[in-house]
Structure formats: C-alpha cells, structure tokens
Design a protein around this motif. Structure first.
Motif, mmCIF file in Angstrom:
data_model
loop_
_atom_site.group_PDB
_atom_site.id
_atom_site.type_symbol
_atom_site.label_atom_id
_atom_site.label_comp_id
_atom_site.label_asym_id
_atom_site.label_seq_id
_atom_site.Cartn_x
_atom_site.Cartn_y
_atom_site.Cartn_z
ATOM 1 N N PHE A 160 0.827 -1.202 0.000
ATOM 2 C CA PHE A 160 0.000 0.000 0.000
ATOM 3 C C PHE A 160 0.867 1.261 0.000
ATOM 4 O O PHE A 160 0.607 2.208 -0.752
ATOM 5 C CB PHE A 160 -0.936 0.016 1.206
ATOM 6 N N ALA A 161 1.904 1.275 0.844
ATOM 7 C CA ALA A 161 2.789 2.438 0.884
ATOM 8 C C ALA A 161 3.503 2.620 -0.450
ATOM 9 O O ALA A 161 3.606 3.743 -0.972
ATOM 10 C CB ALA A 161 3.799 2.281 2.016
ATOM 11 N N TYR A 162 3.964 1.539 -1.017
ATOM 12 C CA TYR A 162 4.745 1.557 -2.257
ATOM 13 C C TYR A 162 3.867 1.939 -3.452
ATOM 14 O O TYR A 162 4.156 2.895 -4.187
ATOM 15 C CB TYR A 162 5.356 0.168 -2.439
ATOM 16 N N VAL A 175 12.398 -5.833 -9.502
ATOM 17 C CA VAL A 175 11.324 -4.873 -9.746
ATOM 18 C C VAL A 175 11.167 -3.801 -8.665
ATOM 19 O O VAL A 175 11.108 -2.604 -8.997
ATOM 20 C CB VAL A 175 9.988 -5.610 -9.976
ATOM 21 N N PRO A 176 11.081 -4.138 -7.372
ATOM 22 C CA PRO A 176 10.844 -3.091 -6.361
ATOM 23 C C PRO A 176 11.843 -1.927 -6.384
ATOM 24 O O PRO A 176 11.428 -0.788 -6.137
ATOM 25 C CB PRO A 176 10.909 -3.868 -5.039
ATOM 26 N N PRO A 177 13.151 -2.146 -6.682
ATOM 27 C CA PRO A 177 14.048 -0.992 -6.740
ATOM 28 C C PRO A 177 13.654 0.042 -7.793
ATOM 29 O O PRO A 177 13.962 1.227 -7.638
ATOM 30 C CB PRO A 177 15.407 -1.630 -7.070
ATOM 31 N N GLY A 222 2.159 -3.592 -9.579
ATOM 32 C CA GLY A 222 2.101 -2.535 -8.579
ATOM 33 C C GLY A 222 2.993 -1.370 -8.953
ATOM 34 O O GLY A 222 2.621 -0.206 -8.783
ATOM 35 N N THR A 223 4.175 -1.660 -9.476
ATOM 36 C CA THR A 223 5.067 -0.604 -9.941
ATOM 37 C C THR A 223 4.471 0.118 -11.140
ATOM 38 O O THR A 223 4.654 1.330 -11.311
ATOM 39 C CB THR A 223 6.440 -1.188 -10.305
#
Length: 432
Positions: free
Chosen positions: A64-66, A342-344, A208-209
């Motif tokens: 949610f924050a991301y 992916v997250p970075p 999400g990204t």
C-alpha cells in the motif's frame, strides 16, 4: 468501447478522468484471484493461520505504501508508467525500466493462461492445451476492450470470488470447524515469516510498480491512493486470507503445492455449481490476465509509435506461446526474479518524485545515470539478500538501498522558483 482513447503517448486529460468507483473496480478485482488464494494457503501451511495472516498483512501494508505513493503521482499528472519513467530515468533510459516491466507482465499473462488450462484439467479433465487457448482468446479480447472492460470484469470477479470461496469453505468444514482453523499451527517448514512477506510483495511488485497505467485515470492524487487501498491491503489480503483458511480447515489435498486453491471443493455437487465453477475460472483468471496484458500493451505502445490494441493482440499470441511451452510452470523462479529486480525501480521513482515535490522536470535528459545506477544497486543488494540470507524480505532491502543511493547521488540543478507540475502536463517524449 473498443474505440475509446487509451492515451498511450500522453497524460490522460482531466475531461477523460474517471470516478473513484470506476478506478477502484479496476484495482479491486485484480488481486482477488485464485493464484493469490494458492499463495495464501502455502504461507499458512508453513506458518500457521495466525502468523501467516500477520505476514500477509505486513506484505500488504508495504504494498500500500509503495503502490500508493506511485499512484498519487499518476492521479495528479495523468501520466502512465512509461511517462513517469521518462521523468526519472530519462527519455531513453526509461526504455530499460518500462521495457523490462512491460515484458515481465507478459510472463504473468502466460502464467494465468497456463493456470487456466491446468485448473480445468484438474477439476474437469479438460485438455489443458485447449483450456489455455480458450483462456488466451477470452483474456486478450477483454484487454482489447480497454480500461472500461477491466473495471467491469473487476466488478464481476470480486463478488463472485468471495461468494464461491465462502461456499468452498462451507463444504471444507464438514470434517473440521473454523474454530479448529484458528489454532492451526502449520505443517511445513520451507518458508519463514520474512520469506512469506517477500512472497506477498513480489506477487504484485510488477503491476504494482506499473500502477500508473490504471490510476492515471483518477481525478486526483488522493483519489488514486484511495483506489489503491481497495487493492492493498483490502482485496489482496482477503484473497490470501481465504486461501489460508482453506488450508487451515484441511480443505486442500496437497497444501504444500496447491496451497489454498479451492476450486476442487466446488465440483461434485451437481452440474449447476460445476458450471458456475467453470465460469468462475475464466472470469477470475481473466481479470488478472487482462490486467497484466493491458500493462504490457500500454507499456510497449508508450515506447513505440504503435497503439495499445494491436500490441495487445500480438502480445497475447506471444504469451500463449510461452504458456504452451511450459514457461509458466517455473513459478518460484519467477517470483524470485520479481522480488529482486522490480521493487528498486519503484523505489527510485518514489524517491525522485519526493525530491522534486511536485515540480516539473526542468532538465530533460536522454539518460539519468544516477537513477539507473540506483536501480542496479538496489537489485544487486536484493539479490545478495535473497541468496545469502534465505528467508529474508529481500524486496525491502532492494527498496531501501535503491532509494538511498538515488538520494545520495542526485545532484539535479533546480531553478529558484520552479513551476509546479500541472495535473495534465503535456509530455513530449521522443520515440526510440
């Protein structure tokens, strides 16, 4: 519907923005899928119900924050992910980030096609190849219909998932009770708390990204964040939790492999419920597959002169080829790839947007090397954490390092009084 403008190469103008309900329906129906029920069951099988639900909740709060931070910028500017990436990575550098993610999500599309074929085979004895082909045709046509179709299928898929999951749990409690489920301690040992959190984050790290492809349709940044809340933690947590309950009540024959997949509990109770179960497979997996294909088609159309719909058709055929080749079966390796690389990307985007605080990019460059380097640094650290610290929440390491490296290396020159970025700022990005 198919003729509606999708704004592949420019921000969505204010006149074309949609209501909170419409955008929330797009996101809400996405995580509510059988795959997440499977993952939730695997987590609970290894951790027990209470600890498993805590891990699922923790992963969803991170998401949610991301995703919420990325969505706020998208709702305020109307920019899709590829346009956002141009601001941060450069007009040419964005190809690395946007092209990578637009390709990765086709892997998810392939997974849903393959899962359609195997699910219909396991429950009804259908030929998995023909089930996969039928799924590909239906899901590709949904994608071609555009963002409106994604909202409609989300509105249908979500209540259908909840109702059928409740029916399945009802059948599953014939030999146990929900009270017994609360005390379920798990029977596996292959997954720890940190690894479970990592699975939840990695499961939606790619789309999400790329949340901007959906939330750019919101009227404001706050509306985009509110729409995101319906997905994380609400919808995603519920899908995982229902799968976990299926395992906790003993409703899965092989929870280590099949997790909380509850479709087998719905068959054998008469032709009507079986027919509904088959419809559910196509609606539910179709919601996920069409969202992923939409991400891929919007991403590649933004990087080329092509439009979304012809690309969706071509990418749909490509995804079917991957599925029939069995690529979709390498699912564990796929999640590892997502959690590391992916997250970075999103971390660098968020750090850049926070540094600018709503100001427009004043120095357009072909490459922003510090942003690309921060992404690489975050991915390397996440990979090291994955292999050297098994069971750790490696996506969090990648996010922290990527954001930190970007902030430390950012030396962008700003004008004394930069103008704030307009909600529908036009973006002229050279096509490679």
């Amino acid at each position: 519907m198919a003729s509606a403008e999708e704004y592949e190469h420019a921000p969505v103008p204010a006149t074309a923005r949609k209501s909170l309900l419409s955008v929330a329906a797009v996101w809400f129906g996405f995580p509510m899928n059988l795959g997440n029920a499977v993952f939730g069951g695997v987590i609970v099988y290894n951790l027990g119900l209470v600890q498993g639900l805590l891990a699922i909740l923790a992963g969803n709060l991170v998401l949610f924050a991301y995703v919420g931070a990325l969505s706020h910028y998208a709702g305020r500017t109307g920019k899709n992910f590829a346009l956002q990436a141009a601001d941060t990575f450069g007009t040419r550098g964005r190809i690395a980030a946007a092209g990578f993610l637009a390709t990765v999500v086709i892997g998810w599309f392939s997974f849903q096609i393959g899962l359609t074929g195997s699910t219909l085979e396991d429950t009804l004895g259908w030929n998995p190849m023909w089930g996969a082909v039928a799924g590909c045709v239906v899901y590709t046509l949904l994608t071609v219909a555009g963002i409106r179709a994604l909202a409609v299928v989300g509105m249908i898929a979500t209540p259908l998932f909840v109702i059928l999951a409740a029916v399945a749990i009802g059948y599953g409690t014939t030999h146990s009770s929900l009270g017994d489920a609360v005390t379920y301690q798990g029977a596996g040992s292959a997954l720890g708390f940190g690894g479970a959190v990592a699975i939840v984050i990695a499961g939606f790290s790619d789309s999400g990204t790329m949340t901007a492809d959906f939330t750019r349709w919101s009227k404001t940044g706050r509306s985009a964040v509110a729409a995101t809340f319906f997905a994380f933690p609400l919808s995603n947590f519920l899908a995982y939790a229902l799968g976990g309950v299926v395992v906790a009540i003993g409703g899965s024959a092989d929870p280590a492999a099949d997790g909380g997949g509850f479709l087998p509990l719905l068959t054998g109770h008469g032709p009507l419920l079986t027919a509904v179960a088959v419809l559910f497979v196509f609606v539910n997996l179709g919601s996920v597959a069409s969202h992923c294909l939409y991400n891929g088609a919007v991403g590649w159309s933004a990087l080329t002169p092509l439009r979304m719909r012809p690309l969706a058709l071509g990418l749909g055929v490509l995804g079917l080829g991957f599925a029939l080749a069995g690529v979709w079966g390498h699912f564990v390796e796929w999640l590892n790839l997502l959690g590391v690389f992916v997250p970075p990307i999103g971390a660098v985007l968020i750090a850049d947007q926070l540094r600018r605080r709503g100001r427009a990019v004043s120095d357009v460059r072909a490459f922003r090397w510090n942003a690309l380097g921060a992404w690489a640094a975050g991915a390397v650290v996440a990979a090291l954490a994955h292999y050297l610290l098994p069971g750790s929440p490696d996506p969090l390491f990648g996010i922290a390092v990527a954001a930190g490296v970007y902030v430390l290396t950012d030396r962008r020159t700003r004008s004394p009084e930069p103008a704030p970025e307009a909600d529908t700022e036009p973006a002229v990005i050279p096509t490679p």
